[in-house]
Design a protein around this motif. Structure first.
Motif, short mmCIF file in Angstrom:
data_model
loop_
_atom_site.label_atom_id
_atom_site.label_comp_id
_atom_site.label_asym_id
_atom_site.label_seq_id
_atom_site.Cartn_x
_atom_site.Cartn_y
_atom_site.Cartn_z
N MET A 62 0.84 -1.20 0.00
CA MET A 62 0.00 0.00 0.00
C MET A 62 0.87 1.25 0.00
N VAL A 63 1.94 1.25 0.78
CA VAL A 63 2.84 2.39 0.82
C VAL A 63 3.53 2.55 -0.54
N LYS A 64 3.99 1.45 -1.10
CA LYS A 64 4.67 1.48 -2.40
C LYS A 64 3.75 2.00 -3.50
N ASN A 65 2.50 1.65 -3.43
CA ASN A 65 1.52 2.04 -4.45
C ASN A 65 0.70 3.25 -4.04
N ARG A 66 1.22 4.06 -3.14
CA ARG A 66 0.48 5.20 -2.61
C ARG A 66 -0.11 6.07 -3.70
N SER A 67 0.64 6.31 -4.76
CA SER A 67 0.15 7.19 -5.83
C SER A 67 -1.03 6.59 -6.59
N SER A 68 -1.22 5.29 -6.49
CA SER A 68 -2.34 4.62 -7.17
C SER A 68 -3.55 4.40 -6.26
N LEU A 69 -3.42 4.76 -4.99
CA LEU A 69 -4.53 4.59 -4.05
C LEU A 69 -5.64 5.58 -4.35
N SER A 70 -6.84 5.21 -3.98
CA SER A 70 -7.96 6.15 -4.09
C SER A 70 -7.68 7.31 -3.13
N PRO A 71 -8.24 8.49 -3.41
CA PRO A 71 -7.97 9.63 -2.54
C PRO A 71 -8.33 9.37 -1.06
N GLY A 72 -9.45 8.72 -0.81
CA GLY A 72 -9.85 8.46 0.57
C GLY A 72 -8.89 7.53 1.29
N CYS A 73 -8.43 6.51 0.61
CA CYS A 73 -7.47 5.58 1.22
C CYS A 73 -6.14 6.28 1.45
N ARG A 74 -5.73 7.11 0.51
CA ARG A 74 -4.47 7.83 0.66
C ARG A 74 -4.51 8.71 1.92
N VAL A 75 -5.63 9.35 2.17
CA VAL A 75 -5.79 10.18 3.37
C VAL A 75 -5.63 9.31 4.62
N GLU A 76 -6.31 8.16 4.64
CA GLU A 76 -6.23 7.27 5.81
C GLU A 76 -4.82 6.73 5.99
N LEU A 77 -4.16 6.35 4.91
CA LEU A 77 -2.80 5.84 4.98
C LEU A 77 -1.86 6.92 5.50
N ASP A 78 -2.03 8.14 4.99
CA ASP A 78 -1.18 9.24 5.44
C ASP A 78 -1.38 9.54 6.92
N LYS A 79 -2.62 9.44 7.39
CA LYS A 79 -2.87 9.65 8.83
C LYS A 79 -2.08 8.63 9.64
N GLY A 80 -2.15 7.38 9.24
CA GLY A 80 -1.43 6.33 9.96
C GLY A 80 0.07 6.52 9.92
N LEU A 81 0.60 6.87 8.74
CA LEU A 81 2.04 7.08 8.61
C LEU A 81 2.50 8.30 9.41
N ALA A 82 1.70 9.36 9.41
CA ALA A 82 2.05 10.56 10.16
C ALA A 82 2.10 10.26 11.65
#
Length: 91
Positions: A62-82
């Motif tokens: 998921m991290v590797k494919n971040r640019s291909s994630l849907s906008p909503g998932c990218r937001v959630e992933l970024d929250k977790g990574l932050a």
């Protein structure tokens, strides 16, 4: 009947694996939410199905494919990574 049951069990296991991978990204202060699961399950199946049920590999995918994630998932992933990087900085 068995094929349908097997597929249902696989989908449930995959959903739980996605949820667990998002939880692994999160710090204790950031709880996994139903919204994160809702936003990212489709992306996990689409981009990282070959990694299911290995949680660490799903997360890395998921991290590797971040640019291909849907906008909503990218937001959630970024929250977790932050939150994870904030926790590491505090240590």
């Amino acid at each position: 009947m068995t094929v349908v049951r097997t597929e249902t069990v696989r989908q449930i296991a995959a959903t739980l694996a996605v949820a667990a991978s998002l939880t692994a990204l999160a710090s204790p202060g950031y709880s996994f939410t139903a919204e994160a699961q809702r936003q990212c399950t489709g992306d996990a199946f689409r981009l990282c199905s070959s990694e299911i049920p290995n949680i660490s590999r799903i997360t890395a995918c998921m991290v590797k494919n971040r640019s291909s994630l849907s906008p909503g998932c990218r937001v959630e992933l970024d929250k977790g990574l932050a939150m994870k990087s904030h926790r590491v900085a505090e240590q």
